[in-house]
Design a protein around this motif. Structure first.
Motif, PDB file in Angstrom:
ATOM      1  N   ARG B   7       0.790  -1.202   0.000  1.00  0.00           N
ATOM      2  CA  ARG B   7       0.000   0.000   0.000  1.00  0.00           C
ATOM      3  C   ARG B   7       0.835   1.271   0.000  1.00  0.00           C
ATOM      4  N   GLN B   8       2.137   1.111  -0.272  1.00  0.00           N
ATOM      5  CA  GLN B   8       2.966   2.303  -0.202  1.00  0.00           C
ATOM      6  C   GLN B   8       2.636   3.284  -1.299  1.00  0.00           C
ATOM      7  N   LEU B   9       2.984   4.521  -1.091  1.00  0.00           N
ATOM      8  CA  LEU B   9       2.847   5.546  -2.108  1.00  0.00           C
ATOM      9  C   LEU B   9       1.434   5.680  -2.544  1.00  0.00           C
ATOM     10  N   LEU B  10       0.536   5.525  -1.618  1.00  0.00           N
ATOM     11  CA  LEU B  10      -0.836   5.456  -2.046  1.00  0.00           C
ATOM     12  C   LEU B  10      -1.301   6.699  -2.696  1.00  0.00           C
ATOM     13  N   GLN B  11      -1.271   7.807  -1.984  1.00  0.00           N
ATOM     14  CA  GLN B  11      -1.990   8.871  -2.624  1.00  0.00           C
ATOM     15  C   GLN B  11      -1.185  10.113  -2.621  1.00  0.00           C
ATOM     16  N   PHE B  12      -0.281  10.147  -3.514  1.00  0.00           N
ATOM     17  CA  PHE B  12       0.419  11.375  -3.697  1.00  0.00           C
ATOM     18  C   PHE B  12      -0.439  12.231  -4.583  1.00  0.00           C
ATOM     19  N   ALA B  13      -1.275  13.011  -4.016  1.00  0.00           N
ATOM     20  CA  ALA B  13      -1.927  13.986  -4.889  1.00  0.00           C
ATOM     21  C   ALA B  13      -0.786  14.870  -5.179  1.00  0.00           C
ATOM     22  N   ALA B  14      -0.775  15.941  -5.479  1.00  0.00           N
ATOM     23  CA  ALA B  14       0.276  16.882  -5.604  1.00  0.00           C
ATOM     24  C   ALA B  14       0.607  17.076  -7.034  1.00  0.00           C
ATOM     25  N   ALA B  15       1.473  17.962  -7.204  1.00  0.00           N
ATOM     26  CA  ALA B  15       2.123  18.249  -8.470  1.00  0.00           C
ATOM     27  C   ALA B  15       1.266  18.274  -9.719  1.00  0.00           C
ATOM     28  N   THR B  16      -0.020  18.134  -9.605  1.00  0.00           N
ATOM     29  CA  THR B  16      -0.788  18.105 -10.843  1.00  0.00           C
ATOM     30  C   THR B  16      -0.646  19.348 -11.697  1.00  0.00           C
ATOM     31  N   GLY B 124      -6.617   4.603 -27.010  1.00  0.00           N
ATOM     32  CA  GLY B 124      -7.233   4.460 -25.699  1.00  0.00           C
ATOM     33  C   GLY B 124      -7.126   5.761 -24.924  1.00  0.00           C
ATOM     34  N   ILE B 125      -8.074   5.980 -24.013  1.00  0.00           N
ATOM     35  CA  ILE B 125      -8.045   7.176 -23.175  1.00  0.00           C
ATOM     36  C   ILE B 125      -7.707   6.748 -21.758  1.00  0.00           C
ATOM     37  N   PHE B 126      -6.761   7.471 -21.138  1.00  0.00           N
ATOM     38  CA  PHE B 126      -6.293   7.109 -19.807  1.00  0.00           C
ATOM     39  C   PHE B 126      -6.416   8.306 -18.875  1.00  0.00           C
ATOM     40  N   GLU B 127      -6.818   8.035 -17.646  1.00  0.00           N
ATOM     41  CA  GLU B 127      -6.919   9.090 -16.638  1.00  0.00           C
ATOM     42  C   GLU B 127      -6.131   8.639 -15.423  1.00  0.00           C
ATOM     43  N   HIS B 128      -5.213   9.489 -14.968  1.00  0.00           N
ATOM     44  CA  HIS B 128      -4.342   9.106 -13.854  1.00  0.00           C
ATOM     45  C   HIS B 128      -4.540  10.047 -12.674  1.00  0.00           C
ATOM     46  N   ALA B 129      -4.865   9.487 -11.514  1.00  0.00           N
ATOM     47  CA  ALA B 129      -5.060  10.301 -10.325  1.00  0.00           C
ATOM     48  C   ALA B 129      -3.727  10.577  -9.652  1.00  0.00           C
ATOM     49  N   THR B 130      -3.493  11.836  -9.307  1.00  0.00           N
ATOM     50  CA  THR B 130      -2.406  12.299  -8.445  1.00  0.00           C
ATOM     51  C   THR B 130      -1.023  12.258  -9.074  1.00  0.00           C
ATOM     52  N   TYR B 141      -5.740  14.056 -12.690  1.00  0.00           N
ATOM     53  CA  TYR B 141      -6.701  14.703 -11.788  1.00  0.00           C
ATOM     54  C   TYR B 141      -6.326  14.447 -10.337  1.00  0.00           C
ATOM     55  N   ALA B 142      -6.666  15.419  -9.504  1.00  0.00           N
ATOM     56  CA  ALA B 142      -6.469  15.300  -8.063  1.00  0.00           C
ATOM     57  C   ALA B 142      -7.396  16.327  -7.431  1.00  0.00           C
ATOM     58  N   ALA B 143      -7.378  16.429  -6.094  1.00  0.00           N
ATOM     59  CA  ALA B 143      -8.306  17.353  -5.456  1.00  0.00           C
ATOM     60  C   ALA B 143      -7.583  18.182  -4.401  1.00  0.00           C
ATOM     61  N   ARG B 144      -8.169  19.344  -4.091  1.00  0.00           N
ATOM     62  CA  ARG B 144      -7.580  20.244  -3.091  1.00  0.00           C
ATOM     63  C   ARG B 144      -8.093  19.839  -1.711  1.00  0.00           C
ATOM     64  N   ASP B 287      -6.779  16.650 -19.818  1.00  0.00           N
ATOM     65  CA  ASP B 287      -6.901  17.823 -18.974  1.00  0.00           C
ATOM     66  C   ASP B 287      -6.081  17.603 -17.719  1.00  0.00           C
ATOM     67  N   ASN B 288      -5.985  18.671 -16.946  1.00  0.00           N
ATOM     68  CA  ASN B 288      -5.212  18.630 -15.717  1.00  0.00           C
ATOM     69  C   ASN B 288      -6.075  19.291 -14.652  1.00  0.00           C
ATOM     70  N   VAL B 289      -6.741  18.468 -13.859  1.00  0.00           N
ATOM     71  CA  VAL B 289      -7.764  18.976 -12.957  1.00  0.00           C
ATOM     72  C   VAL B 289      -7.293  18.916 -11.514  1.00  0.00           C
ATOM     73  N   TRP B 290      -7.393  20.052 -10.806  1.00  0.00           N
ATOM     74  CA  TRP B 290      -7.107  20.056  -9.373  1.00  0.00           C
ATOM     75  C   TRP B 290      -8.302  20.745  -8.722  1.00  0.00           C
ATOM     76  N   GLY B 291      -9.330  19.978  -8.460  1.00  0.00           N
ATOM     77  CA  GLY B 291     -10.593  20.550  -8.024  1.00  0.00           C
ATOM     78  C   GLY B 291     -10.726  20.598  -6.514  1.00  0.00           C
ATOM     79  N   GLY B 292     -11.527  21.566  -6.046  1.00  0.00           N
ATOM     80  CA  GLY B 292     -11.724  21.714  -4.609  1.00  0.00           C
ATOM     81  C   GLY B 292     -13.165  21.523  -4.191  1.00  0.00           C
TER      82      GLY B 292
END
Lengths: 362, 370
Positions: B7-16, B124-130, B141-144, B287-292
């Motif tokens: 489960r390491q490195l799970l959720q590096f939001a950031a840097a988007t 193919g279309i790919f979406e990557h979180a964080t 995409y990631a969130a504030r 796109d590059n989404v950082w939504g709050g």
């Protein structure tokens, strides 16, 4: 009433029949399990065992995933035969990855497509790293008599911390926005795929050669014989003047070298960079591989292929059948239990007892 | 199989938003991705089991929302517990090669494997979180999360009697540090003397260590606990010790019926529906989404009945201020832990500065591991 009675010699017939019986039991158990989840058993089993191997890419993935398990398992099996319990192959794997990866990072500026030396240099660095990590428990055991089970296991938890520090600090990719991972290695530092479009590398044939070599050592060399005697009959070994220390050192260093090489092959193969975790537990799974393979190099390779296929089958079952990962885990666990249980009959026979055995007071 | 550190490195939001720096991404020609054949096959790759709460659970709620909204226009499959190493590339490729037109990969460590697969399957279309790397067929995409953290900080500041909150944190990466600082600033906004004590457990998921850290924080005087890890152990410990707790990722109220004041929650439903709609319409572009909070990607769980109405009203007002852009959690003047001014009055931290955050703000107790 039945009782288990030790055989004087392992049964050759049982040795062949046991895996078949285990397979049959698993197929039966698996059919019940899949039927309970509303899937036709035959279709589910074919998804599990055949679908992953339906393409060249799939076969490549099967061999790729089997490689670290086989290489680590081979080294461990040699040690386990000598009753040296190296539990820390995962740490030795990580150290191999660190040393090999460190070399690739250090040389990044001045290697190009012509730098053929970098791949063997990284392999040697990986092997050295794994041996170094295995040497610590070997030294503690031979010098202070501390249990290598504990010290090698503990070191398996230290190694990822060292790797974590490196990729969070000195080896962090300067263009990577503070994320804990290294640069991606130059092409010359990577192992090329064996087949266009697949990911399996030269490391798999190396694993096969290694298995052959270890077979030879075990069967035909004096060193192999001494190792086996010191495992199975320590008193006889001492009487014959075989050094217990030498056995510990050889077993640990071989295990470390194999795991270190596997670590190198992983970072120079599918990963292509260092990241905070390089092993999803290969070194621990390799313990299962070694025992399912009956500590015989040929068996270890087969066991690694089996576990790799089960992992791929689990993914296929999630995708095709909507079975949760946990059900795949149950199925895999069932197969391993069946294998180990059936293996009992290689060394024991079932005997019918007509009277209750007299109660022993001692 | 054994996998102790899956489960390491799970959720590096950031840097988007920084992906703008990788501006070599060519703008795709219009209709680069024509309307797909129905049903659109959609794959989700999760780093952990779905479970009952946490990071992956929230993504799976989003997946279910897509299923509910689009019915038989989509066919969705999920592969869970995919480790962030050699396995990730195979799983993502398996989706792409089996005709899955859209793949969501929800963990930072899938970034490079995903990009390799995306290159091989340009249709193919790919979406990557964080993550932070885009491609002509890869959106990120990631969130504030810090916006919700600030609000829970206000809540903690008003509910704490000792003025000390305890924070159990995983790894000192910018996303986590940003959360700690936003929580501190929220707390400070209602109690200038407030302190936040942090314990790092160096694991995303380790209920034993999290529980131990939470108990230590209570012993050190903290009477509100929160965490940036992925189990419910901290909320449960708060419940046992009679402290308050603030959950993370998911509403964790059922794990702390008396303790759980609220939680800073993640919401991917709206985002996933929007992306799927775009793909179905043939209008998707990377796109590059950082939504709050404003975008519905971050929120607050319902407040505990023990929270006075007046405090609830304050939190609601501040939430509205954040939505309207009147309140920025990282507004100047901002001082770091040592009292040095980071930015002056009237200034604000830019997204780039946020995503590189590696210092504590004033009020946080302890040293950040380096």
């Amino acid at each position: 009433m039945f009782t288990l009675e030790a055989r004087t010699l392992p049964s050759v017939r049982a040795m062949w029949l046991a895996p078949l019986a285990a397979l049959l039991l698993t197929l039966l158990g698996g059919s019940v399990l899949f039927a309970a989840f509303g899937h036709a058993p035959l279709q589910a089993l074919s998804v599990y065992f055949l679908q992953p191997l339906a393409s060249v890419y799939g076969i490549g993935e099967w061999l790729l995933k089997a490689t670290p398990l086989a290489v680590c398992g081979l080294g461990l099996a040699l040690g386990f035969r000598a009753k040296v319990w190296n539990i820390g192959a995962d740490g030795q794997f990580t150290l191999g990855a660190i040393c090999a990866g460190g070399l690739a990072i250090a040389c990044d500026g001045f290697i190009d497509a012509e730098s053929l030396w970098i791949a063997p240099a990284m392999a040697l660095a990986g092997i050295a790293g794994g041996m170094m990590w295995a040497a610590l428990p070997a030294w503690l055991r031979t010098r202070y008599g501390s249990s290598e089970i504990l010290s090698s296991l503990m070191l398996a938890y230290v190694a990822p911390l060292l790797l974590g520090w490196l990729v969070n600090g000195p080896w962090r990719d300067p263009a990577g926005f503070n994320f804990p991972q290294s640069i991606q290695f130059a092409d010359a530092a990577l192992l090329a795929p064996l087949h266009e479009g697949a990911r399996v590398t030269l490391a798999f044939p190396v694993a096969l050669v290694l298995a052959g070599l270890l077979c030879f050592v075990q069967r035909y060399t004096y060193a192999g014989f001494r190792l086996q005697v010191s495992g199975e009959a320590p008193l006889a070994a001492r009487h014959a003047g075989y050094s217990q220390r030498a056995a510990v050192w050889i077993a640990m260093l071989t295990g470390g070298a194999c795991a270190g090489f596997a670590g190198y092959a992983e970072v120079a193969g599918p990963l292509g960079q260092l990241q905070p975790s390089v092993s999803p537990g290969y070194g621990f799974t390799a313990i299962i591989v070694a025992f399912v393979g009956r500590l015989d190099p040929r068996g270890v390779v087969l066991a690694a292929l089996l576990l790799s296929l089960l992992a791929l089958g689990g993914e296929a079952a999630q995708m095709t059948l909507d079975l949760p990962a946990a059900i795949s885990g149950v199925f895999q666990g069932g197969l391993l239990c069946a294998l180990l249980a059936c293996d009992t009959f290689v060394h024991y026979r079932l005997r019918r007892v007509y009277r209750k055995p007299a109660a022993h007071t001692s | 199989m054994f996998s102790p550190r899956r489960r390491q490195l799970l959720q590096f939001a950031a840097a988007t938003p920084l992906a703008a720096a990788f501006a070599s991404v060519p703008r795709p020609a219009r209709a680069a991705f024509p309307k797909p054949e129905l049903p659109l096959k959609v794959g989700y790759v999760y780093v952990s089991p779905i479970g009952d709460a946490g990071w992956t659970y929230q993504h799976d709620l989003g997946r279910k929302a897509v299923e509910a909204s689009f019915g038989d226009k989509v066919m969705i499959k999920v592969i869970e517990s995919v480790s962030e190493g050699a396995d990730a590339e195979r799983v993502i490729r398996e989706f792409a090669s089996s005709g899955y037109g859209l793949v969501f990969a929800t963990s930072f460590g899938y970034m490079n494997p995903l990009l390799r697969v995306a290159k091989q399957f340009p249709k193919g279309i790919f979406e990557h979180a964080t993550g932070y790397r885009q491609a002509p067929n890869v959106g990120i995409y990631a969130a504030r999360y810090y916006e919700a953290r600030y609000l829970t900080g206000i809540l903690a500041g008003r509910m704490s009697k000792s003025g000390v909150a305890g924070y159990v944190a995983a790894f000192p990466i910018p996303e986590v540090v940003m959360g700690i600082n936003a929580f501190m600033l929220g707390m400070k906004s209602v109690n200038p003397q407030a302190q936040v004590k942090v314990i790092w457990v160096n694991a995303w998921f380790d209920p034993g260590k999290e529980r131990e850290a939470a108990a230590t924080l209570v012993a050190q005087g903290a009477d509100v606990l929160t965490q940036h890890t992925d189990s419910t152990a901290v909320v449960q410990t708060a419940e046992d010790k009679g402290a308050y707790a603030i959950g993370y990722h998911s509403d964790m109220s059922k794990y702390g019926p008396k303790a759980h004041l609220s939680a800073a929650t993640h919401h991917w439903e709206g985002y996933y529906r929007r992306v799927v709609q775009q793909v179905l319409d043939g209008s998707w572009a990377p796109d590059n989404v950082w939504g709050g909070i404003k975008d519905g990607m971050v929120g607050l769980a319902p407040l505990h009945p023990a929270v006075p109405a007046e405090v609830g009203a304050l939190v609601a007002t501040k939430k509205q201020d954040i939505i309207d852009g009147r309140l920025l959690p990282f507004q100047g003047p901002l001082f770091d832990q040592a009292g040095r001014q980071v930015i002056g009055a009237g200034a604000k931290l830019t997204d780039d500065e946020l995503l590189k955050m590696n210092y504590y703000v004033e009020g946080v107790v302890g040293q950040m591991p380096k």
